[in-house]
Scaffold this motif. Structure first.
Motif, PDB file in Angstrom:
ATOM      1  N   LYS A 136       0.885  -1.168   0.000  1.00 38.84           N
ATOM      2  CA  LYS A 136       0.000   0.000   0.000  1.00 38.84           C
ATOM      3  C   LYS A 136       0.915   1.207   0.000  1.00 38.84           C
ATOM      4  O   LYS A 136       1.422   1.633   1.025  1.00 38.84           O
ATOM      5  CB  LYS A 136      -0.904  -0.003   1.231  1.00 38.84           C
ATOM      6  CG  LYS A 136      -1.923   1.130   1.259  1.00 38.84           C
ATOM      7  CD  LYS A 136      -2.801   1.054   2.499  1.00 38.84           C
ATOM      8  CE  LYS A 136      -3.816   2.185   2.534  1.00 38.84           C
ATOM      9  NZ  LYS A 136      -4.677   2.117   3.746  1.00 38.84           N
ATOM     10  N   THR A 140      -3.969   8.049  -0.524  1.00 41.86           N
ATOM     11  CA  THR A 140      -5.062   8.448  -1.410  1.00 41.86           C
ATOM     12  C   THR A 140      -4.482   9.069  -2.674  1.00 41.86           C
ATOM     13  O   THR A 140      -3.471   9.773  -2.630  1.00 41.86           O
ATOM     14  CB  THR A 140      -5.999   9.481  -0.750  1.00 41.86           C
ATOM     15  OG1 THR A 140      -5.252  10.638  -0.362  1.00 41.86           O
ATOM     16  CG2 THR A 140      -6.692   8.882   0.467  1.00 41.86           C
ATOM     17  N   ARG A 142      -6.026  10.774  -6.535  1.00 41.05           N
ATOM     18  CA  ARG A 142      -7.105  11.079  -7.469  1.00 41.05           C
ATOM     19  C   ARG A 142      -6.589  10.945  -8.893  1.00 41.05           C
ATOM     20  O   ARG A 142      -5.668  11.649  -9.311  1.00 41.05           O
ATOM     21  CB  ARG A 142      -7.635  12.498  -7.236  1.00 41.05           C
ATOM     22  CG  ARG A 142      -8.675  12.911  -8.265  1.00 41.05           C
ATOM     23  CD  ARG A 142      -9.359  14.202  -7.920  1.00 41.05           C
ATOM     24  NE  ARG A 142     -10.169  14.685  -9.042  1.00 41.05           N
ATOM     25  CZ  ARG A 142     -11.344  14.184  -9.405  1.00 41.05           C
ATOM     26  NH1 ARG A 142     -11.860  13.165  -8.722  1.00 41.05           N
ATOM     27  NH2 ARG A 142     -12.008  14.673 -10.423  1.00 41.05           N
ATOM     28  N   SER A 166      -8.321   2.281  -7.296  1.00 42.52           N
ATOM     29  CA  SER A 166      -9.735   2.096  -7.602  1.00 42.52           C
ATOM     30  C   SER A 166     -10.615   2.599  -6.470  1.00 42.52           C
ATOM     31  O   SER A 166     -10.293   2.431  -5.293  1.00 42.52           O
ATOM     32  CB  SER A 166     -10.043   0.612  -7.854  1.00 42.52           C
ATOM     33  OG  SER A 166     -11.415   0.412  -8.128  1.00 42.52           O
ATOM     34  N   SER A 167     -11.731   3.221  -6.853  1.00 39.87           N
ATOM     35  CA  SER A 167     -12.770   3.516  -5.876  1.00 39.87           C
ATOM     36  C   SER A 167     -13.512   2.213  -5.575  1.00 39.87           C
ATOM     37  O   SER A 167     -13.260   1.192  -6.222  1.00 39.87           O
ATOM     38  CB  SER A 167     -13.755   4.559  -6.419  1.00 39.87           C
ATOM     39  OG  SER A 167     -14.617   3.963  -7.380  1.00 39.87           O
ATOM     40  N   GLN A 168     -14.410   2.242  -4.630  1.00 38.88           N
ATOM     41  CA  GLN A 168     -15.176   1.044  -4.301  1.00 38.88           C
ATOM     42  C   GLN A 168     -16.570   1.092  -4.922  1.00 38.88           C
ATOM     43  O   GLN A 168     -17.424   0.264  -4.606  1.00 38.88           O
ATOM     44  CB  GLN A 168     -15.248   0.877  -2.780  1.00 38.88           C
ATOM     45  CG  GLN A 168     -13.899   0.647  -2.125  1.00 38.88           C
ATOM     46  CD  GLN A 168     -13.172  -0.557  -2.704  1.00 38.88           C
ATOM     47  OE1 GLN A 168     -13.592  -1.692  -2.493  1.00 38.88           O
ATOM     48  NE2 GLN A 168     -12.107  -0.326  -3.462  1.00 38.88           N
ATOM     49  N   THR A 245     -11.392   8.790  -8.333  1.00 33.96           N
ATOM     50  CA  THR A 245     -10.849   8.027  -7.212  1.00 33.96           C
ATOM     51  C   THR A 245     -10.284   8.975  -6.168  1.00 33.96           C
ATOM     52  O   THR A 245      -9.809  10.061  -6.493  1.00 33.96           O
ATOM     53  CB  THR A 245      -9.728   7.080  -7.659  1.00 33.96           C
ATOM     54  OG1 THR A 245      -8.596   7.859  -8.079  1.00 33.96           O
ATOM     55  CG2 THR A 245     -10.184   6.193  -8.809  1.00 33.96           C
ATOM     56  N   ASN A 246     -10.342   8.563  -4.952  1.00 36.49           N
ATOM     57  CA  ASN A 246      -9.650   9.215  -3.842  1.00 36.49           C
ATOM     58  C   ASN A 246      -9.233   8.085  -2.904  1.00 36.49           C
ATOM     59  O   ASN A 246      -9.608   8.032  -1.745  1.00 36.49           O
ATOM     60  CB  ASN A 246     -10.555  10.219  -3.141  1.00 36.49           C
ATOM     61  CG  ASN A 246      -9.783  11.100  -2.170  1.00 36.49           C
ATOM     62  OD1 ASN A 246      -8.589  11.334  -2.357  1.00 36.49           O
ATOM     63  ND2 ASN A 246     -10.436  11.552  -1.121  1.00 36.49           N
ATOM     64  N   ASP A 247      -8.458   7.161  -3.469  1.00 33.91           N
ATOM     65  CA  ASP A 247      -8.217   5.853  -2.868  1.00 33.91           C
ATOM     66  C   ASP A 247      -6.736   5.492  -2.900  1.00 33.91           C
ATOM     67  O   ASP A 247      -5.945   6.133  -3.593  1.00 33.91           O
ATOM     68  CB  ASP A 247      -9.037   4.803  -3.624  1.00 33.91           C
ATOM     69  CG  ASP A 247     -10.535   5.071  -3.580  1.00 33.91           C
ATOM     70  OD1 ASP A 247     -11.193   4.549  -2.669  1.00 33.91           O
ATOM     71  OD2 ASP A 247     -11.024   5.831  -4.450  1.00 33.91           O
ATOM     72  N   LEU A 258     -11.209  -6.129  -1.470  1.00 32.73           N
ATOM     73  CA  LEU A 258     -11.338  -4.814  -2.089  1.00 32.73           C
ATOM     74  C   LEU A 258     -11.756  -4.951  -3.553  1.00 32.73           C
ATOM     75  O   LEU A 258     -11.315  -5.861  -4.251  1.00 32.73           O
ATOM     76  CB  LEU A 258     -10.021  -4.045  -2.033  1.00 32.73           C
ATOM     77  CG  LEU A 258      -9.657  -3.326  -0.729  1.00 32.73           C
ATOM     78  CD1 LEU A 258      -8.375  -2.539  -0.939  1.00 32.73           C
ATOM     79  CD2 LEU A 258     -10.758  -2.412  -0.276  1.00 32.73           C
ATOM     80  N   GLN A 260     -11.565  -3.726  -7.413  1.00 31.36           N
ATOM     81  CA  GLN A 260     -10.586  -3.068  -8.276  1.00 31.36           C
ATOM     82  C   GLN A 260     -11.162  -3.020  -9.683  1.00 31.36           C
ATOM     83  O   GLN A 260     -11.084  -3.989 -10.443  1.00 31.36           O
ATOM     84  CB  GLN A 260      -9.247  -3.811  -8.244  1.00 31.36           C
ATOM     85  CG  GLN A 260      -8.525  -3.760  -6.917  1.00 31.36           C
ATOM     86  CD  GLN A 260      -8.071  -2.375  -6.530  1.00 31.36           C
ATOM     87  OE1 GLN A 260      -7.710  -1.578  -7.378  1.00 31.36           O
ATOM     88  NE2 GLN A 260      -8.076  -2.085  -5.241  1.00 31.36           N
TER      89      GLN A 260
END
Length: 306
Positions: A136, A140, A142, A166-168, A245-247, A258, A260
């Protein structure tokens, strides 16, 4: 090692390239160092305080104290993040980038360990992924309309996740090696679009050699450049241009459970990666895996040779 209240302690550290011994047997602390540079990537032997059997320094505890009264915990290579040093003094928080071995201490079966990997013969720069986890790398990120990814990898496996954001809900981007093909995916919320690179050679991208990847997301269009060869793709819906995205940025895989939207596989990468960079609006973010927020099955800063 230290007593609970640190009235007694002993520590050996590398400071400014030299070995330093400090200790207190309950009657006052003392320290000594050997004026010989040892941060040269070669093996060195240390006792109290002898380096390589040739360079030594001696010191005597005040008041001739001779018992080191400490608890039965020995830390090698660094200290836990929540460890309070008290009287030991300023311990370097940058954990040792190197290796230790000792016949009397079972380094293969520690009580606990944190980001400790294996010794590689003739290591080279990069980060090693053992095929079981992920890094990881950024909390975050974008993606938005436009962004680019650059990285280099080498592997002998035909499939594995290289990078994912990726967002969820529905948006995301991802780069993966899938049955020998290199794929760059993006989803702006209206469905996944993919640029694919099919290598010519039989071994292709799984030959254990370094390969370069550059991936550009340009609104609804994708450009993928692998070892200098370009592939392109575009979404039929040009009005949908942003991957919202903000992930986190995951490298080499991602946690189970999660979503993706920028990937089609979940196989963790096995091999080495280096020079991972994200570029957006002219700003380059160099992904430093030794500073990753979470590492599982990843050894940063060193790769085994082929």
């Amino acid at each position: 090692m230290a007593r609970v209240n640190h009235a007694d302690f002993a520590t050996v550290q590398v400071r400014e390239g030299m070995a330093h011994l400090s200790f207190d047997l309950g009657s006052g602390n003392t320290s000594v160092s050997v004026p010989r540079i040892i941060n040269d990537a070669h093996w060195h032997k240390r006792s109290i305080l002898t380096v390589d059997g040739r360079y030594s320094k001696h010191t005597v505890s005040p008041k001739k104290a001779d018992i080191l009264d400490v608890v039965g915990m020995l830390y090698v290579g660094g200290l836990p993040l929540n460890y309070t040093t008290k009287r030991i003094g300023p311990v370097l928080n940058t954990h040792t980038h190197g290796h230790t071995h000792n016949r009397s201490v079972d380094m293969e079966n520690p009580v606990s360990s944190y980001r400790v990997g294996s010794c590689f013969a003739n290591p080279q720069p990069g980060s090693y992924f053992d095929g079981t986890g992920y890094a990881k790398a950024v909390a975050t990120y974008r993606v938005g309309n436009d962004m680019s990814v650059d990285l280099e990898f080498r592997t002998s496996s035909s499939s594995g996740v290289l990078l994912a954001i990726s967002s969820q809900k529905m948006d995301g981007v991802g780069i993966e090696l899938n049955n020998g093909r290199l794929l760059f995916h993006a989803d702006n919320g209206v469905g996944r679009v993919s640029a694919a690179h099919q290598p010519d050679e039989e071994a292709g991208l799984c030959d254990g050699q370094w390969h370069s990847v550059t991936a550009h997301k340009l609104k609804h269009r994708l450009e993928l450049i692998v070892d200098g060869k370009k592939s392109e793709a575009a979404s039929p819906d040009a009005r949908s241009a942003s991957a919202d995205t903000n992930d986190p940025v995951y490298v080499g895989g991602y946690p189970e459970g999660l979503k993706q939207f920028g990937l089609t596989i979940s196989t963790s990468f096995k091999g080495c990666m280096r020079n991972v960079k994200l570029t957006k609006a002219g700003k380059v973010l160099e992904v430093q895996l030794n500073k990753a927020l979470d590492l599982k099955g990843v050894q940063p800063l060193t790769c085994p040779t082929v």
